[in-house]
Design an enzyme around this catalytic site. Structure first.
Site, PDB file in Angstrom:
ATOM      1  N   GLU A  13       0.829  -1.213   0.000  1.00  0.00           N
ATOM      2  CA  GLU A  13       0.000   0.000   0.000  1.00  0.00           C
ATOM      3  C   GLU A  13       0.861   1.259   0.000  1.00  0.00           C
ATOM      4  OE1 GLU A  13      -3.085   0.468  -0.502  1.00  0.00           O
ATOM      5  OE2 GLU A  13      -3.753  -1.612  -0.471  1.00  0.00           O
ATOM      6  N   GLN A  60       2.138   6.369  -4.737  1.00  0.00           N
ATOM      7  CA  GLN A  60       2.392   7.262  -5.883  1.00  0.00           C
ATOM      8  C   GLN A  60       2.818   6.488  -7.115  1.00  0.00           C
ATOM      9  OE1 GLN A  60       3.777   8.757  -2.868  1.00  0.00           O
ATOM     10  NE2 GLN A  60       2.942  10.813  -2.896  1.00  0.00           N
TER      11      GLN A  60
END
Ligand code: SF4
Length: 363
Positions: free
Chosen positions: A40, A45
């Protein structure tokens, strides 16, 4: 409806979403939060396809939270090299130390995860719903886009985030939160894509206001793009008489904190780039150099600025290098540069340097 679509079309091979037998978990079956947490954070990004090999290598090197907590930061950053936004790696490393202190219990609520560095509400919700099947909403970029289109939101989602959180909570299936959140993310990543959503393949066509508008790609609404500041950076690849090259480690703050780089800095208005390089090396490392020919010029765009790096070969003349604006400086053999974590832009400088030295050796 969404879950039926997901059953047939979801991305079911994501390794951290499978149990220890390699199967999809049953409803309520807990999964190991460690690989999910790592994934995660990597996904914050970065896209899934890019993350997958990094995650694989990471799990081989640091197979548990204990292994990560006791790893050297240098090794953590080296493994992250190329993934960008390096503060994420340092925060995972710091988070591992915090979690190890609390072992063996993993946080089971939002507050527990939000205490870890670099974890926001969406990441925490995603970890908790993925690992423990808890009914918590998520709001990553994919989900924001799908929800904004579903209601044809007339303003950019980030202006009404509280409302989007409510919407994400409203649509969540409380019986199967793990599957539902994953389905929502998969829909955004594979069907409701940013530019050309494949509405013909979407299970929500009948309920989607953006689709009804005839121009679904017009949503989500965006703020006018702002012009990114542009800077020219003079960089010195300094070699000593023994052929060693000088590198420095950035301070830990900022986007690229803790990474190694070739020294340099911003060009002043009206300044020749050779003067910039010599000045920066004196100001930052207290050395004088002879600035030689240009090695390479490259451009790199960050989210908040665009940079042009003008890189010159330099010959070290005087002064013992001092870490006046960095953590430390080091003379290293060019062939050893791959042992140090560098920002992505520097990889091309290293390749150019090795190629140049290779030509020099042949000659
Ligand atoms: S119908 Fe089209 S725009 Fe609407 S959610 Fe589905 S893919 Fe996205």
């Amino acid at each position: 409806m969404l879950l039926d679509w997901w059953q047939a079309n979801g991305r079911h091979t994501i390794p951290w979403k499978r149990n220890s037998r390699g199967a999809r978990p049953c409803h309520g079956e807990p999964l190991d939060p460690y690989p999910i947490w790592v994934a995660e954070v990597m996904l914050q990004q970065t896209q899934l396809q890019v993350v997958l090999p990094y995650w694989q290598r990471w799990m081989e090197a640091f197979s548990s939270v204990e292994a990560l907590a006791t790893a050297k930061e240098h090794d953590v950053l080296l493994l992250w090299q190329g993934l960008g936004y390096y503060s994420r790696a340092r925060r995972l490393h710091q988070g591992a130390s915090l979690l190890q202190d609390r072992a063996p219990d993993w946080p089971q609520d939002l507050d527990g995860w939000l205490e870890l560095p670099g974890i926001g509400r969406s990441t925490a919700g995603s970890i908790l719903s993925s690992a423990f099947d808890l009914p918590l909403p998520i709001l990553d970029g994919n989900v924001k886009r799908v929800l904004a289109r579903l209601v044809a939101c007339p303003t950019p989602p980030n202006r009404t985030l509280a409302w989007f959180w409510q919407l994400s909570e409203l649509v969540l299936d409380p019986q199967r939160p793990r599957d539902f959140n994953q389905a929502l993310m998969d829909l955004g990543a594979t069907v409701c894509t940013p530019r050309n959503p494949s509405c013909h393949a979407c299970p929500w066509t009948l309920h989607c206001a953006a689709y009804a508008s005839g121009d679904p790609a017009a949503y989500p609404m965006k703020d006018a793009p702002r012009e990114l500041p542009f800077q020219v950076i003079g960089v010195g690849v300094v070699l000593d008489d023994a052929g060693q090259v000088l590198i420095d480690q950035r301070l830990n703050e900022g986007l690229l904190g803790g990474l190694w780089e070739f020294p340099g800095g911003k060009q002043e208005p009206g300044e020749a780039i050779e003067v910039t390089v010599a000045r920066e090396l004196t100001e930052e490392l207290a050395i004088t150099v002879e600035v030689g020919e240009e090695l390479i010029t490259l451009e790199h765009a960050y989210s908040h600025k665009k940079l042009r790096f003008v890189v010159h070969l330099c010959r070290w003349l005087t002064g013992e290098p001092q870490p006046l604006a960095c953590q430390q400086v080091k003379w290293v053999e060019p062939a050893e540069l791959s042992n140090y974590p560098f920002p992505a832009a520097n990889a091309r400088i290293i390749a150019a340097l090795l190629e140049r030295l290779g030509v020099a050796e042949v000659a």
